[in-house]
Design a protein around this motif. Structure first.
Motif, mmCIF file in Angstrom:
data_model
loop_
_atom_site.group_PDB
_atom_site.id
_atom_site.type_symbol
_atom_site.label_atom_id
_atom_site.label_comp_id
_atom_site.label_asym_id
_atom_site.label_seq_id
_atom_site.Cartn_x
_atom_site.Cartn_y
_atom_site.Cartn_z
ATOM 1 N N ALA A 657 0.846 -1.205 0.000
ATOM 2 C CA ALA A 657 0.000 0.000 0.000
ATOM 3 C C ALA A 657 0.875 1.246 0.000
ATOM 4 C CB ALA A 657 -0.910 -0.027 1.228
ATOM 5 N N SER A 658 1.933 1.217 0.798
ATOM 6 C CA SER A 658 2.836 2.359 0.896
ATOM 7 C C SER A 658 3.499 2.622 -0.463
ATOM 8 C CB SER A 658 3.859 2.046 1.983
ATOM 9 O OG SER A 658 4.835 3.017 2.012
ATOM 10 N N ALA A 659 3.950 1.545 -1.146
ATOM 11 C CA ALA A 659 4.582 1.693 -2.453
ATOM 12 C C ALA A 659 3.581 2.280 -3.459
ATOM 13 C CB ALA A 659 5.084 0.327 -2.951
ATOM 14 N N TRP A 660 2.357 1.761 -3.420
ATOM 15 C CA TRP A 660 1.307 2.238 -4.336
ATOM 16 C C TRP A 660 1.098 3.742 -4.161
ATOM 17 C CZ3 TRP A 660 -1.230 0.664 -8.435
ATOM 18 C CH2 TRP A 660 -2.419 1.262 -8.807
ATOM 19 N N THR A 661 1.073 4.197 -2.917
ATOM 20 C CA THR A 661 0.838 5.615 -2.629
ATOM 21 C C THR A 661 1.975 6.468 -3.181
ATOM 22 O OG1 THR A 661 -0.195 4.896 -0.577
ATOM 23 C CG2 THR A 661 0.319 7.257 -0.771
ATOM 24 N N SER A 662 3.210 6.018 -2.947
ATOM 25 C CA SER A 662 4.334 6.853 -3.388
ATOM 26 C C SER A 662 4.401 6.938 -4.911
ATOM 27 C CB SER A 662 5.646 6.334 -2.800
ATOM 28 O OG SER A 662 5.979 5.102 -3.385
ATOM 29 N N VAL A 663 4.077 5.850 -5.600
ATOM 30 C CA VAL A 663 4.092 5.893 -7.068
ATOM 31 C C VAL A 663 2.961 6.771 -7.575
ATOM 32 C CG1 VAL A 663 3.800 4.496 -9.159
ATOM 33 C CG2 VAL A 663 5.227 3.665 -7.304
ATOM 34 N N GLU A 664 1.809 6.646 -6.911
ATOM 35 C CA GLU A 664 0.642 7.424 -7.348
ATOM 36 C C GLU A 664 0.923 8.924 -7.239
ATOM 37 O OE1 GLU A 664 -2.975 6.674 -5.179
ATOM 38 O OE2 GLU A 664 -3.960 6.175 -7.067
ATOM 39 N N THR A 665 1.645 9.295 -6.201
ATOM 40 C CA THR A 665 1.976 10.709 -5.990
ATOM 41 C C THR A 665 2.757 11.242 -7.184
ATOM 42 O OG1 THR A 665 2.289 10.079 -3.680
ATOM 43 C CG2 THR A 665 2.968 12.303 -4.315
ATOM 44 N N VAL A 666 3.741 10.392 -7.623
ATOM 45 C CA VAL A 666 4.628 10.856 -8.695
ATOM 46 C C VAL A 666 3.909 10.831 -10.037
ATOM 47 C CG1 VAL A 666 6.839 10.426 -9.838
ATOM 48 C CG2 VAL A 666 6.611 9.943 -7.438
ATOM 49 N N THR A 667 2.982 9.923 -10.226
ATOM 50 C CA THR A 667 2.386 9.759 -11.556
ATOM 51 C C THR A 667 0.931 10.218 -11.582
ATOM 52 O OG1 THR A 667 1.713 7.519 -11.013
ATOM 53 C CG2 THR A 667 3.876 7.764 -12.033
ATOM 54 N N SER A 668 0.605 11.136 -10.729
ATOM 55 C CA SER A 668 -0.800 11.552 -10.630
ATOM 56 C C SER A 668 -1.302 12.167 -11.926
ATOM 57 C CB SER A 668 -0.964 12.523 -9.455
ATOM 58 O OG SER A 668 -0.014 13.564 -9.597
ATOM 59 N N GLN A 669 -0.375 12.752 -12.727
ATOM 60 C CA GLN A 669 -0.799 13.397 -13.963
ATOM 61 C C GLN A 669 -1.171 12.400 -15.050
ATOM 62 O OE1 GLN A 669 1.685 14.950 -12.209
ATOM 63 N NE2 GLN A 669 0.279 16.607 -11.699
ATOM 64 N N ARG A 670 -0.700 11.176 -14.935
ATOM 65 C CA ARG A 670 -0.914 10.216 -16.022
ATOM 66 C C ARG A 670 -2.371 9.762 -16.056
ATOM 67 N NH1 ARG A 670 3.011 7.116 -17.818
ATOM 68 N NH2 ARG A 670 1.374 6.660 -19.349
ATOM 69 N N GLU A 671 -2.875 9.544 -17.319
ATOM 70 C CA GLU A 671 -4.270 9.099 -17.436
ATOM 71 C C GLU A 671 -4.292 7.579 -17.552
ATOM 72 O OE1 GLU A 671 -6.334 11.126 -20.541
ATOM 73 O OE2 GLU A 671 -5.919 13.090 -19.683
ATOM 74 N N LEU A 672 -4.301 6.944 -16.408
ATOM 75 C CA LEU A 672 -4.246 5.478 -16.377
ATOM 76 C C LEU A 672 -5.325 4.952 -15.447
ATOM 77 C CD1 LEU A 672 -0.394 5.013 -15.899
ATOM 78 C CD2 LEU A 672 -1.680 4.428 -17.951
ATOM 79 N N VAL A 673 -5.829 3.811 -15.808
ATOM 80 C CA VAL A 673 -6.757 3.150 -14.885
ATOM 81 C C VAL A 673 -5.897 2.405 -13.866
ATOM 82 C CG1 VAL A 673 -8.599 1.448 -14.644
ATOM 83 C CG2 VAL A 673 -8.427 2.837 -16.729
ATOM 84 N N ARG A 674 -6.071 2.653 -12.604
ATOM 85 C CA ARG A 674 -5.254 2.005 -11.567
ATOM 86 C C ARG A 674 -6.149 1.085 -10.749
ATOM 87 N NH1 ARG A 674 -3.666 7.186 -12.171
ATOM 88 N NH2 ARG A 674 -1.438 7.598 -12.347
ATOM 89 N N GLU A 675 -5.733 -0.105 -10.605
ATOM 90 C CA GLU A 675 -6.555 -1.042 -9.829
ATOM 91 C C GLU A 675 -5.662 -1.679 -8.752
ATOM 92 O OE1 GLU A 675 -8.151 -3.859 -12.589
ATOM 93 O OE2 GLU A 675 -9.619 -2.439 -13.389
ATOM 94 N N VAL A 676 -6.186 -1.717 -7.536
ATOM 95 C CA VAL A 676 -5.432 -2.323 -6.434
ATOM 96 C C VAL A 676 -6.285 -3.428 -5.830
ATOM 97 C CG1 VAL A 676 -4.098 -1.883 -4.367
ATOM 98 C CG2 VAL A 676 -4.631 -0.021 -5.891
ATOM 99 N N ASP A 677 -5.692 -4.560 -5.625
ATOM 100 C CA ASP A 677 -6.421 -5.655 -4.987
ATOM 101 C C ASP A 677 -5.476 -6.262 -3.950
ATOM 102 O OD1 ASP A 677 -7.777 -7.870 -4.199
ATOM 103 O OD2 ASP A 677 -7.643 -8.926 -6.142
#
Ligand code: ADP
Length: 822
Positions: A657-677
């Motif tokens: 979860a922590s890794a997901w958050t840090s990547v999301e912060t950096v790539t927030s501008q990208r138009e991607l569908v992100r799915e976490v399970d």
């Protein structure tokens, strides 16, 4: 049981008694008016005893003395004066000693096997008779006043006849009877005895003294020496006794006054001597003939056996070219039974084109022009062509004329075939030198390969050169020093001579042109059937090029190793440089990011929209730079073997979860569908949370990086349903994908795909190598499944807490410390 010694003395004593009795009898029967006896069988008996028993010198002497005594006694009993008796005794003893001595001279055993033996007996008898004649004549003349000549001749003849007749019996008792007595023996005995009785009968008026001789001849020719000796004795006793009684032709002549009394005696002795010599000579000759015939027969038998068992073909051809004799081997080669071949012309039956034995081209036996050695190919039925080596010898008659040719042929087909095969093998080995020598090192074999390797022709070295001459002399000397030997051939074969089966080592051959070749030489011994060493065989291969290549390869390898060492040192220097530069960059970068954050937070007053946007860009790029620096530092540690994880029990769900958050912060501008399970339950593992977060971050940033806008990035973290002791983190995307050929290579350090380079997608090529190092450092693994233009899925599998698996690398928590530095 009496001993042989005692037996002999007993027999000697009895004989001496016999000598005495016979002597008395002879004196008694001496013709009226004669000073000596008509016949003196005592002398014959004494000689016969010595010849039959053939004792040693001591016993012979004792016996001769006995003869002296018994003869003297006989004469005394016969009424002769004492001195005369003694002198006659001495004369008798001397005669016996002389005859026995001559018959056994030079250690010879007394025998009557040849005419030479008979001559010896006659000579000994005559000598003995001369001795007794001389002594008796002297005694008669000096003591009795008688006529020397009359007494001497009467004594010599009466003794000589007795010895000649009786002595053969002494020799003949030792002869084995060879044939069984038959009717013929009886008839012949009756004839001899009957005729003798009739001839010497008192009323016989006719001079038929010769008549017993044919009977004796019959016995001599048919019945052997033993019988003849016995019959001679019988004839003697009969004729002497009956003549003494006044019977027979000699007594009759005296009666009518034709001859004197002494002459009757002389005629009787002459008759006995003639009968004895005739019968004995014939008996000896016929015995000799029988023995010769038996010997000849056995020799013929032996030669027959030798011929028939000989492995070689033997053919005897006479001077006309006709086969006179041949053996079984020859008959087999000629394809017909022996009896069908004997008598045929050799030229007609020899299955060879060039025919010999009195045939044109082959020479003639009479002229001696048939070669003594020849080789022929015979076409033998059932065996094909056989190669025969013939050795021929001539037989000649007494005049030296050649009468036969004996041809002895050895079938050498198989040996020749084997030799040809070996020669072919030796010649076929054109690149391998095969050299043979005798025990002395002189070359006996030098094949084509040896000619090629050494430049010498076989004809130049075989039989003349010592093998060591084709070697480098200095090398031989060095090896001799090592072995403690004198330089020379022995150095090459020392080990093999010492019992080793072979010895292989490199040597330097010196070619005829002086060039040097390195050869690998295997030396072995040549042994005969009994295992004795008869020579040596060396097989040498020219390895000059191979050895040169090996040396060159070794030099290249050394250079390579040196280069690798230099490059490794350079790489280490570079890694150290990158590591220290990264360290130096991180601190000011952290400061830049801190100030950017302060600006965003309004620490320097409110920022305009445009300013906020620029500060956000500074922050993003700064973070990317920081991530790169982190990768470089981590890589340096991995390279140096100092990853140094600090494991503890932690929940992988939190890490993910922590890794997901840090990547999301950096790539927030990208138009991607992100799915976490992520699993709602904790995923406990024994791990280093900071390193695991770095691992997941790298996978997620790759997924984002290589997936164009509009795509999807998915993060899944769950217990591994295929393995109850593992948890799985799966990062998948719908991006550009990875060609199959690159699936394994993407985990190599600094690997970047062509597509990534062409599209200028930023990256260092270190991310996935760090992912693998961290996964494996936790006892897990990482794999990829990807299809170009469809997407990629990276799966990390890690052992759950408490499950077996490689112990995570542990040390002083350096990784955490460095994280804290940022
Ligand atoms: P970097 O991403 O810095 O180039 P990595 O080691 O992380 O280095 O990745 C190595 C290479 O693997 C990348 O250059 C890229 O070609 C390929 N790759 C990694 N992840 C993905 C992905 N999710 N999709 C497509 N290609 C990928």
């Amino acid at each position: 049981m009496t001993s042989p010694r005692l037996q002999w003395w007993t027999a000697a004593a009895l004989t001496l008694v016999g000598v005495c009795v016979l002597g008395v009898t002879s004196v008694h029967f001496a013709l009226p008016g004669s000073t000596v006896a008509l016949w003196w069988p005592a002398a014959g008996l004494a000689v016969a005893f010595l010849l039959a028993t053939d004792p040693g010198p001591r016993r012979s002497t004792a016996f001769v003395v006995g003869v002296l005594v018994s003869s003297a006694a006989a004469n005394a009993f016969g009424g002769r004066p004492g001195l005369v008796s003694v002198l006659y005794g001495v004369a008798n003893a001397a005669e016996v000693a002389v005859v026995h001595g001559l018959m056994t001279a030079r250690g010879r055993r007394p025998r009557l096997a040849s005419m030479d033996d008979l001559w010896r007996l006659i000579a000994a008898t005559l000598t003995g008779a001369a001795v007794i004649g001389l002594l008796a004549g002297l005694t008669a003349h000096l003591v009795l006043d008688g006529s020397f000549l009359d007494s001497a001749s009467a004594a010599a003849s009466s003794h000589g006849a007795a010895v000649l007749v009786i002595a053969p019996l002494g020799i003949a008792v030792g002869i084995r009877r060879v044939r069984r007595p038959a009717l013929e023996d009886l008839v012949q005995w009756v004839a001899v005895v009957g005729v003798t009785l009739w001839v010497f009968h008192e009323d016989q008026p006719l001079p038929l003294a010769f008549l017993p001789i044919p009977g004796l001849v019959w016995g001599a020719l048919r019945l052997g020496l033993r019988t003849v000796a016995m019959q001679l004795l019988v004839v003697c006793i009969v004729s002497v006794t009956m003549t003494g009684l006044g019977g027979g032709p000699f007594a009759a002549a005296r009666e009518v006054g034709t001859i004197r009394p002494e002459t009757v005696g002389a005629l009787t002795q002459a008759f006995l001597a003639t009968a004895a010599v005739t019968a004995l000579a014939l008996a000896v000759a016929s015995t000799q003939r029988r023995a010769a015939l038996a010997e000849l027969r056995s020799e013929v038998e032996l030669s027959g056996v030798v011929l028939d068992t000989a492995a070689s073909a033997i053919i005897v051809v006479d001077v006309s070219g006709t086969i006179a004799r041949l053996n079984a081997t020859a008959a087999r080669l000629l394809g017909a039974p022996e009896d069908q071949l004997v008598g045929r012309r050799a030229a007609d039956v020899f299955p060879v084109d060039v025919r010999h034995a009195a045939s044109p081209g082959g020479g003639s036996i009479a002229d001696g022009t048939v070669p003594l050695h020849e080789e022929q190919d015979w076409h033998v039925a059932g065996l094909g062509v056989r190669h025969l080596v013939w050795t021929n010898a001539y037989l000649t008659d007494d005049d030296g004329r050649r009468t036969h040719l004996v041809r002895t042929g050895a079938d050498v087909t198989d040996e020749r075939a084997a030799r040809t095969f070996v020669e072919a093998v030796l010649e076929a080995a054109t690149a391998t030198a095969i050299i043979g020598t005798g025990l002395d090192g002189v070359i006996t074999l030098f094949n084509r390969g040896a000619e090629t390797v050494l430049g010498w022709r076989a004809a130049e070295v075989v039989g003349t050169h010592d093998w060591s001459l084709v070697h480098d002399a200095a090398e031989i000397e060095r090896r001799a020093d090592e072995l403690g030997l004198e330089p020379g051939f022995e150095v090459l074969v020392h080990r093999v001579r010492g019992g080793a089966a072979t010895e292989t080592r490199d040597w330097t051959f010196v070619r005829q042109d002086g060039a040097r070749r390195t050869v690998s030489l295997t030396m072995s011994g040549i042994r005969d059937e009994s295992g004795a060493l008869t020579g040596y065989l060396g097989v040498a291969e020219d390895v000059t090029r191979r050895r040169q290549a090996e040396v060159a390869l070794q030099v290249a390898l050394d250079r390579e190793r040196q280069a690798v060492e230099e490059l490794t040192a350079l790489d280490r220097t570079k890694s150290d440089f990158v590591s220290s530069v990264s360290h130096e960059l991180r601190t000011p970068l952290a400061s830049v990011l801190g100030y950017a954050e302060m600006l965003e937070d309004g620490a320097a007053g409110p920022l305009t929209e445009r300013q906020l946007e620029l500060v956000a860009r500074v922050d993003r790029n700064g973070r990317r730079l920081l991530s790169l620096i982190e990768d470089l530092l981590l890589h340096s540690r991995i390279e140096a073997g100092r990853l140094e994880l600090q494991p503890r029990r932690c929940d992988l769900s939190d890490v993910v979860a922590s890794a997901w958050t840090s990547v999301e912060t950096v790539t927030s501008q990208r138009e991607l569908v992100r799915e976490v399970d992520v699993s709602p339950r904790p995923l406990w593992i024994e791990g280093d949370p900071a390193a695991l977060e770095r691992m997941v971050t790298n996978l997620l940033s790759n997924a984002v990086k290589f997936t164009p806008d509009g795509g999807r990035v998915t993060l899944v973290a769950h217990p591994d349903d295929r393995c109850p002791d593992a948890v799985r983190v799966v990062v998948s995307d719908t991006g550009m994908g990875i060609p199959r050929a690159d699936h394994e290579r993407v985990f190599a350090r600094f690997f970047r795909s062509n597509a990534a380079n062409e599209r200028a997608i930023q990256g260092s090529g270190l991310g996935l190598s760090i992912v693998r190092a961290i996964a494996e450092g936790h006892g897990g693994s990482v794999s990829v499944d990807s299809t170009p233009d469809v997407g990629s899925t990276f799966t990390v599998s890690l052992p759950v807490s408490g499950s077996a698996g490689p112990a995570p690398a542990s040390a002083s928590g350096t990784y955490r410390d460095h994280q804290d530095d940022s």
